[in-house]
Design an enzyme around this catalytic site. Structure first.
Site, PDB file in Angstrom:
ATOM      1  CD  GLN A   1      -2.457  -1.200   2.753  1.00 39.79           C
ATOM      2  OE1 GLN A   1      -3.481  -0.577   2.994  1.00 39.79           O
ATOM      3  NE2 GLN A   1      -1.861  -1.939   3.667  1.00 39.79           N
TER       4      GLN A   1
ATOM      5  CG  ASP B   1       7.998   3.574   0.748  1.00 33.68           C
ATOM      6  OD1 ASP B   1       8.411   2.546   0.175  1.00 33.68           O
ATOM      7  OD2 ASP B   1       7.481   3.535   1.898  1.00 33.68           O
TER       8      ASP B   1
ATOM      9  CG  HIS C   1      -3.021   2.378  -1.762  1.00 32.63           C
ATOM     10  ND1 HIS C   1      -2.999   2.319  -0.386  1.00 32.63           N
ATOM     11  CD2 HIS C   1      -4.164   1.733  -2.140  1.00 32.63           C
ATOM     12  CE1 HIS C   1      -4.071   1.678   0.054  1.00 32.63           C
ATOM     13  NE2 HIS C   1      -4.789   1.294  -0.987  1.00 32.63           N
TER      14      HIS C   1
ATOM     15  CB  CYS D   1      -1.083  13.520 -17.980  1.00 33.14           C
ATOM     16  SG  CYS D   1      -1.788  14.996 -18.754  1.00 33.14           S
TER      17      CYS D   1
ATOM     18  CB  CYS E   1       1.564  16.317 -19.624  1.00 27.14           C
ATOM     19  SG  CYS E   1       1.573  14.639 -20.314  1.00 27.14           S
TER      20      CYS E   1
ATOM     21  N   GLY F   1       2.754  -4.395   9.043  1.00 22.27           N
ATOM     22  CA  GLY F   1       2.785  -2.946   9.240  1.00 22.27           C
ATOM     23  C   GLY F   1       1.622  -2.188   8.647  1.00 22.27           C
ATOM     24  CB  THR F   2      -1.243  -2.517   6.915  1.00 27.43           C
ATOM     25  OG1 THR F   2      -2.444  -1.823   6.555  1.00 27.43           O
ATOM     26  CG2 THR F   2      -1.504  -4.008   6.905  1.00 27.43           C
TER      27      THR F   2
ATOM     28  CG  ASN G   1       0.690  -3.739  12.682  1.00 28.09           C
ATOM     29  OD1 ASN G   1       1.378  -3.218  11.811  1.00 28.09           O
ATOM     30  ND2 ASN G   1      -0.359  -3.137  13.202  1.00 28.09           N
TER      31      ASN G   1
HETATM   32  P1  OAD Z   1      -1.333   3.202   8.981  1.00 28.26           P
HETATM   33  O1  OAD Z   1      -0.596   4.428   9.377  1.00 28.26           O
HETATM   34  O2  OAD Z   1      -2.815   3.251   9.021  1.00 28.26           O
HETATM   35  O3  OAD Z   1      -0.892   1.974   9.894  1.00 28.26           O
HETATM   36  C1  OAD Z   1       0.447   1.664  10.118  1.00 28.26           C
HETATM   37  C2  OAD Z   1       0.516   0.461  11.051  1.00 28.26           C
HETATM   38  O4  OAD Z   1       1.884   0.123  11.201  1.00 28.26           O
HETATM   39  C3  OAD Z   1      -0.033   0.728  12.448  1.00 28.26           C
HETATM   40  O5  OAD Z   1      -0.930  -0.339  12.812  1.00 28.26           O
HETATM   41  C4  OAD Z   1       1.205   0.715  13.346  1.00 28.26           C
HETATM   42  O6  OAD Z   1       0.961   0.145  14.619  1.00 28.26           O
HETATM   43  C5  OAD Z   1       2.151  -0.164  12.554  1.00 28.26           C
HETATM   44  N1  OAD Z   1       3.581   0.131  12.780  1.00 28.26           N
HETATM   45  C6  OAD Z   1       4.168   1.329  13.035  1.00 28.26           C
HETATM   46  N2  OAD Z   1       5.497   1.197  13.140  1.00 28.26           N
HETATM   47  C7  OAD Z   1       5.768  -0.123  12.952  1.00 28.26           C
HETATM   48  C8  OAD Z   1       6.962  -0.907  12.946  1.00 28.26           C
HETATM   49  N3  OAD Z   1       8.171  -0.355  13.150  1.00 28.26           N
HETATM   50  N4  OAD Z   1       6.862  -2.232  12.721  1.00 28.26           N
HETATM   51  C9  OAD Z   1       5.646  -2.823  12.511  1.00 28.26           C
HETATM   52  N5  OAD Z   1       4.490  -2.136  12.513  1.00 28.26           N
HETATM   53  C10 OAD Z   1       4.537  -0.804  12.718  1.00 28.26           C
HETATM   54  O7  OAD Z   1      -0.796   2.803   7.524  1.00 28.26           O
HETATM   55  P2  OAD Z   1      -1.442   1.840   6.428  1.00 28.26           P
HETATM   56  O8  OAD Z   1      -2.200   0.733   7.078  1.00 28.26           O
HETATM   57  O9  OAD Z   1      -0.372   1.505   5.480  1.00 28.26           O
HETATM   58  O10 OAD Z   1      -3.332   5.260   1.354  1.00 28.26           O
HETATM   59  O11 OAD Z   1      -2.465   2.820   5.736  1.00 28.26           O
HETATM   60  C11 OAD Z   1      -3.208   2.355   4.645  1.00 28.26           C
HETATM   61  C12 OAD Z   1      -3.433   3.468   3.642  1.00 28.26           C
HETATM   62  O12 OAD Z   1      -3.993   4.603   4.305  1.00 28.26           O
HETATM   63  C13 OAD Z   1      -2.168   4.000   3.013  1.00 28.26           C
HETATM   64  O13 OAD Z   1      -1.706   3.241   1.921  1.00 28.26           O
HETATM   65  C14 OAD Z   1      -2.568   5.359   2.562  1.00 28.26           C
HETATM   66  C15 OAD Z   1      -3.434   5.807   3.714  1.00 28.26           C
HETATM   67  O14 OAD Z   1      -4.475   6.605   3.374  1.00 28.26           O
HETATM   68  C16 OAD Z   1      -2.999   6.048   0.292  1.00 28.26           C
HETATM   69  O15 OAD Z   1      -2.071   6.822   0.315  1.00 28.26           O
HETATM   70  C17 OAD Z   1      -3.867   5.891  -0.891  1.00 28.26           C
END
Ligand code: OAD
Length: 236
Positions: free
Chosen positions: A91, A94, A109, A117, A136, A175-176, A201
């Protein structure tokens, strides 16, 4: 684990946190007082393009200051050495997975280093700022936007992801927070088709109860240990 052939790995902002990139929903998850949901929408781009471009220009520039961490490197090693099917669905926008060497990777994502564009639909590699509205290169119109899936838009390559989820024996989420769909629903799809599901996580995610197993801790420690386990089992 020795009967596992096909693996799908979902990664989120937590896998890049130890490289120095802020997560979205943590204590540092606000950007100059804006929630990500307020900046990353087509409506925000139409209403306040300067703000949206400034947000993404800053995040793109930040990539030059950070490096992949041990979790990215371990996943790249698994990608290189795993003989079965493997797909890393990130997701993250980077480029740290690919800089660590991962190739069986897709960015559902979008990517910071890609421009879309809004006039002609062309997508291309892009590393410069967009806030000054460069033309563009394909059509000449100053309508470039970050090639990022905004809230309300369809994530990329969903058919490929669904097919891989239907075939995997092991689904791993790293990590999500499990707050954003459709990615948050992948665990249920994978379980429906019979996969084992492992979550790694810092804390239980929103969908934690759907996983077969949860490991809590920093990705830079948990992921290398898990990759060693999986590759070690194959050699045993
Ligand atoms: P979040 O910021 O919602 O969640 C990050 C998760 O990583 C949290 O549950 C933290 O506890 C965990 N975390 C933090 N540091 C960590 C570490 N060192 N090791 C393991 N876990 C760790 O991020 P996402 O779930 O990626 O969308 O967010 C999903 C989407 O929401 C993103 O892709 C983005 C955002 O809107 C777009 O940009 C389209």
């Amino acid at each position: 684990m020795s009967d596992i052939r096909n693996i799908v790995i979902l990664t989120g902002a937590g896998v890049s946190a130890e490289s120095g990139l802020a997560t979205f929903r943590g204590p540092d998850g606000l950007w100059e007082g804006h929630r990500v949901e307020d900046v990353c929408t087509p409506e925000a781009l139409a209403r306040n393009p300067d703000l949206v471009h400034a947000f993404y220009d800053a995040r793109r520039a930040k990539l030059g200051e950070v490096q992949p961490n041990a979790a990215h490197h371990a996943l790249a090693r698994l990608d290189a050495e795993w003989p079965g099917e493997l797909l890393i669905v990130t997701q993250n926008v980077d480029d740290l997975h690919e800089r660590a060497g991962a190739t069986r990777l897709l960015h559902m994502h979008g990517e910071l280093k890609s421009a879309l564009c809004a006039a002609c639909g062309t997508r291309r590699r892009w590393e410069a700022p967009m806030g000054d509205r460069p033309p563009c290169p394909a059509c000449g119109k100053p309508r470039l936007r970050p090639d990022i899936v905004f809230f309300g838009e369809m994530p990329y390559q969903m058919e490929r992801i669904d097919a891989a989820l239907g075939r995997c024996d092991l689904f791993v989420s790293i990590g999500t927070s499990g707050a954003v769909y459709p990615a948050a629903g992948f665990v249920r799809t994978a379980r429906h088709y019979g996969a084992w599901a492992l979550e790694m996580n810092l804390e239980p995610s929103a969908g934690s109860i759907y996983f077969s197993e949860s490991r809590m801790g920093p990705a830079s420690e948990l992921v290398p240990a898990w990759v060693k386990e999986v590759l070690g089992d194959r050699l045993a």
